[in-house]
Design a protein around this motif. Sequence first.
Motif, PDB file in Angstrom:
ATOM      1  N   ASN A 191       4.749  -2.818   3.629  1.00 52.71           N
ATOM      2  CA  ASN A 191       4.132  -1.923   4.602  1.00 52.71           C
ATOM      3  C   ASN A 191       2.659  -2.232   4.832  1.00 52.71           C
ATOM      4  OD1 ASN A 191       6.210   0.008   5.558  1.00 52.71           O
ATOM      5  ND2 ASN A 191       6.488   0.244   3.354  1.00 52.71           N
ATOM      6  N   LEU A 192       2.003  -2.866   3.888  1.00 53.18           N
ATOM      7  CA  LEU A 192       0.640  -3.335   4.117  1.00 53.18           C
ATOM      8  C   LEU A 192       0.625  -4.358   5.248  1.00 53.18           C
ATOM      9  CD1 LEU A 192      -2.337  -3.325   3.225  1.00 53.18           C
ATOM     10  CD2 LEU A 192      -1.752  -5.102   1.564  1.00 53.18           C
ATOM     11  N   GLY A 193       1.635  -5.218   5.256  1.00 58.07           N
ATOM     12  CA  GLY A 193       1.743  -6.211   6.326  1.00 58.07           C
ATOM     13  C   GLY A 193       2.152  -5.613   7.663  1.00 58.07           C
ATOM     14  N   LEU A 194       2.776  -4.444   7.633  1.00 56.61           N
ATOM     15  CA  LEU A 194       3.246  -3.813   8.872  1.00 56.61           C
ATOM     16  C   LEU A 194       2.265  -2.797   9.453  1.00 56.61           C
ATOM     17  CD1 LEU A 194       6.996  -3.192   7.944  1.00 56.61           C
ATOM     18  CD2 LEU A 194       6.030  -5.033   9.343  1.00 56.61           C
ATOM     19  N   LEU A 195       1.148  -2.543   8.774  1.00 58.20           N
ATOM     20  CA  LEU A 195       0.171  -1.584   9.295  1.00 58.20           C
ATOM     21  C   LEU A 195      -0.262  -1.972  10.702  1.00 58.20           C
ATOM     22  CD1 LEU A 195      -2.185  -0.915   6.252  1.00 58.20           C
ATOM     23  CD2 LEU A 195      -0.438   0.598   7.184  1.00 58.20           C
ATOM     24  N   GLU A 196      -0.441  -0.977  11.538  1.00 61.60           N
ATOM     25  CA  GLU A 196      -0.921  -1.171  12.914  1.00 61.60           C
ATOM     26  C   GLU A 196      -0.010  -2.071  13.743  1.00 61.60           C
ATOM     27  OE1 GLU A 196      -3.335   0.743  13.895  1.00 61.60           O
ATOM     28  OE2 GLU A 196      -3.721   1.435  11.861  1.00 61.60           O
ATOM     29  N   SER A 197       1.270  -2.138  13.392  1.00 61.06           N
ATOM     30  CA  SER A 197       2.214  -2.923  14.202  1.00 61.06           C
ATOM     31  C   SER A 197       3.299  -1.991  14.727  1.00 61.06           C
ATOM     32  CB  SER A 197       2.837  -4.055  13.374  1.00 61.06           C
ATOM     33  OG  SER A 197       3.797  -3.540  12.478  1.00 61.06           O
ATOM     34  N   GLY A 198       4.060  -2.470  15.666  1.00 65.70           N
ATOM     35  CA  GLY A 198       5.158  -1.689  16.225  1.00 65.70           C
ATOM     36  C   GLY A 198       6.329  -1.573  15.272  1.00 65.70           C
ATOM     37  N   ALA A 199       6.345  -2.371  14.218  1.00 64.78           N
ATOM     38  CA  ALA A 199       7.446  -2.344  13.243  1.00 64.78           C
ATOM     39  C   ALA A 199       7.172  -1.380  12.091  1.00 64.78           C
ATOM     40  CB  ALA A 199       7.685  -3.747  12.692  1.00 64.78           C
ATOM     41  N   ASN A 200       6.142  -0.588  12.210  1.00 69.18           N
ATOM     42  CA  ASN A 200       5.765   0.359  11.163  1.00 69.18           C
ATOM     43  C   ASN A 200       6.621   1.628  11.295  1.00 69.18           C
ATOM     44  OD1 ASN A 200       4.470   1.789   9.165  1.00 69.18           O
ATOM     45  ND2 ASN A 200       2.513   1.926  10.228  1.00 69.18           N
ATOM     46  N   PHE A 201       7.911   1.499  11.025  1.00 73.03           N
ATOM     47  CA  PHE A 201       8.863   2.590  11.242  1.00 73.03           C
ATOM     48  C   PHE A 201       8.700   3.740  10.260  1.00 73.03           C
ATOM     49  CE2 PHE A 201      11.255  -1.086  13.011  1.00 73.03           C
ATOM     50  CZ  PHE A 201      11.238  -0.663  14.322  1.00 73.03           C
ATOM     51  N   LEU A 202       8.007   3.527   9.165  1.00 72.08           N
ATOM     52  CA  LEU A 202       7.788   4.602   8.195  1.00 72.08           C
ATOM     53  C   LEU A 202       6.431   5.273   8.370  1.00 72.08           C
ATOM     54  CD1 LEU A 202       9.279   2.968   4.971  1.00 72.08           C
ATOM     55  CD2 LEU A 202      10.333   4.655   6.487  1.00 72.08           C
ATOM     56  N   ALA A 203       5.707   4.907   9.434  1.00 69.20           N
ATOM     57  CA  ALA A 203       4.410   5.500   9.769  1.00 69.20           C
ATOM     58  C   ALA A 203       3.414   5.400   8.617  1.00 69.20           C
ATOM     59  CB  ALA A 203       4.578   6.959  10.213  1.00 69.20           C
ATOM     60  N   PHE A 204       3.404   4.278   7.926  1.00 65.90           N
ATOM     61  CA  PHE A 204       2.480   4.074   6.806  1.00 65.90           C
ATOM     62  C   PHE A 204       1.069   3.887   7.315  1.00 65.90           C
ATOM     63  CE2 PHE A 204       5.563   4.118   3.679  1.00 65.90           C
ATOM     64  CZ  PHE A 204       5.151   3.591   2.473  1.00 65.90           C
ATOM     65  N   ARG A 205       0.118   4.386   6.563  1.00 68.71           N
ATOM     66  CA  ARG A 205      -1.303   4.131   6.729  1.00 68.71           C
ATOM     67  C   ARG A 205      -1.799   3.606   5.380  1.00 68.71           C
ATOM     68  NH1 ARG A 205      -0.129   3.733  11.052  1.00 68.71           N
ATOM     69  NH2 ARG A 205      -0.109   5.299  12.658  1.00 68.71           N
ATOM     70  N   MET A 206      -3.057   3.267   5.294  1.00 68.63           N
ATOM     71  CA  MET A 206      -3.582   2.682   4.062  1.00 68.63           C
ATOM     72  C   MET A 206      -3.410   3.626   2.879  1.00 68.63           C
ATOM     73  SD  MET A 206      -4.634   0.093   2.541  1.00 68.63           S
ATOM     74  CE  MET A 206      -5.167  -1.080   3.734  1.00 68.63           C
ATOM     75  N   ALA A 207      -3.549   4.926   3.093  1.00 69.70           N
ATOM     76  CA  ALA A 207      -3.356   5.881   1.995  1.00 69.70           C
ATOM     77  C   ALA A 207      -1.922   5.819   1.472  1.00 69.70           C
ATOM     78  CB  ALA A 207      -3.686   7.299   2.459  1.00 69.70           C
ATOM     79  N   ASN A 208      -0.956   5.621   2.369  1.00 64.50           N
ATOM     80  CA  ASN A 208       0.440   5.505   1.943  1.00 64.50           C
ATOM     81  C   ASN A 208       0.662   4.231   1.121  1.00 64.50           C
ATOM     82  OD1 ASN A 208       0.325   7.077   4.544  1.00 64.50           O
ATOM     83  ND2 ASN A 208       2.442   7.466   3.955  1.00 64.50           N
ATOM     84  N   VAL A 209       0.023   3.145   1.539  1.00 63.18           N
ATOM     85  CA  VAL A 209       0.148   1.884   0.806  1.00 63.18           C
ATOM     86  C   VAL A 209      -0.403   2.051  -0.606  1.00 63.18           C
ATOM     87  CG1 VAL A 209      -0.650  -0.516   0.702  1.00 63.18           C
ATOM     88  CG2 VAL A 209       0.122   0.447   2.874  1.00 63.18           C
ATOM     89  N   LEU A 210      -1.582   2.655  -0.711  1.00 67.95           N
ATOM     90  CA  LEU A 210      -2.170   2.872  -2.038  1.00 67.95           C
ATOM     91  C   LEU A 210      -1.307   3.807  -2.875  1.00 67.95           C
ATOM     92  CD1 LEU A 210      -5.942   3.169  -1.041  1.00 67.95           C
ATOM     93  CD2 LEU A 210      -4.768   1.218  -2.090  1.00 67.95           C
ATOM     94  N   PHE A 211      -0.787   4.863  -2.249  1.00 69.91           N
ATOM     95  CA  PHE A 211       0.118   5.774  -2.955  1.00 69.91           C
ATOM     96  C   PHE A 211       1.355   5.032  -3.441  1.00 69.91           C
ATOM     97  CE2 PHE A 211       3.836   8.539  -2.959  1.00 69.91           C
ATOM     98  CZ  PHE A 211       3.436   9.521  -3.837  1.00 69.91           C
ATOM     99  N   SER A 212       1.898   4.157  -2.614  1.00 66.61           N
ATOM    100  CA  SER A 212       3.088   3.400  -2.993  1.00 66.61           C
ATOM    101  C   SER A 212       2.803   2.507  -4.200  1.00 66.61           C
ATOM    102  CB  SER A 212       3.564   2.564  -1.804  1.00 66.61           C
ATOM    103  OG  SER A 212       4.783   1.940  -2.078  1.00 66.61           O
ATOM    104  N   PHE A 213       1.654   1.838  -4.200  1.00 66.53           N
ATOM    105  CA  PHE A 213       1.280   1.004  -5.342  1.00 66.53           C
ATOM    106  C   PHE A 213       1.121   1.844  -6.610  1.00 66.53           C
ATOM    107  CE2 PHE A 213      -0.853  -2.258  -2.370  1.00 66.53           C
ATOM    108  CZ  PHE A 213       0.287  -3.034  -2.335  1.00 66.53           C
ATOM    109  N   VAL A 214       0.360   2.926  -6.507  1.00 64.56           N
ATOM    110  CA  VAL A 214       0.077   3.750  -7.683  1.00 64.56           C
ATOM    111  C   VAL A 214       1.352   4.412  -8.205  1.00 64.56           C
ATOM    112  CG1 VAL A 214      -1.159   5.802  -8.485  1.00 64.56           C
ATOM    113  CG2 VAL A 214      -2.351   4.097  -7.102  1.00 64.56           C
ATOM    114  N   MET A 215       2.139   5.009  -7.310  1.00 62.52           N
ATOM    115  CA  MET A 215       3.377   5.674  -7.735  1.00 62.52           C
ATOM    116  C   MET A 215       4.351   4.653  -8.328  1.00 62.52           C
ATOM    117  SD  MET A 215       4.938   8.491  -8.151  1.00 62.52           S
ATOM    118  CE  MET A 215       4.932   9.890  -7.095  1.00 62.52           C
ATOM    119  N   GLY A 216       4.435   3.470  -7.733  1.00 65.46           N
ATOM    120  CA  GLY A 216       5.304   2.431  -8.268  1.00 65.46           C
ATOM    121  C   GLY A 216       4.907   2.012  -9.672  1.00 65.46           C
ATOM    122  N   LEU A 217       3.612   1.844  -9.897  1.00 66.56           N
ATOM    123  CA  LEU A 217       3.143   1.462 -11.232  1.00 66.56           C
ATOM    124  C   LEU A 217       3.373   2.583 -12.245  1.00 66.56           C
ATOM    125  CD1 LEU A 217      -0.110  -0.483 -10.328  1.00 66.56           C
ATOM    126  CD2 LEU A 217       2.064  -1.416 -11.137  1.00 66.56           C
TER     127      LEU A 217
END
Length: 174
Positions: free
Chosen positions: A99-125
């Motif tokens: 989703n970091l690679g999909l930010l600001e693209s039309g393929a961002n179907f999960l509506a991720f923003r940078m906060a979501n990417v960071l949350f995904s990293f932290v929650m995953g760890l």
Amino acid sequence: MKLKDELPVDHRLAQVYRYGAGLCGVALLVFGCLGLANGLAFFGTKGEQVAGLSSNGLLSVVSIVFAAVLVAGAVIGGNTASTINIIVGALFVLSGFVNLGLLESGANFLAFRMANVLFSFVMGLIIATFGMYGRVSMKLPHDNPYWKARHPDRTGAAGLSPALPGPAASASHL
């Protein structure tokens, strides 16, 4: 031989796996339910703020599905919960990269923003750490059930590690 036969059952470690899966599952469940309660567009790529993160209906449903998997792992417990935590944690970290690679693209179907990417990293760890706790390390203590399972020749009949030879004992063998 199956992998599940190789993994020991230890009640103290099972509590860590179980509570970790349960806590993270409940957090994801709350996030997903809040997103669905707000009536967000299912495939909106802009997303709306829910609990400080950007979300849409699809991300809410995905969060609820992963919450259900984690809660099921917490209910089952033991090595199953540990394995589920490791797999889900790895998927969250992978999702962060994708989703970091999909930010600001039309393929961002999960509506991720940078906060979501960071949350995904932290929650995953966090989830993966709960799954690996007491199971993965270079220096597991000798009373750890995973160390015992990997070194059956070095454990006594009572399940305790025999005393390792000290410097004086090893010098007498020279």
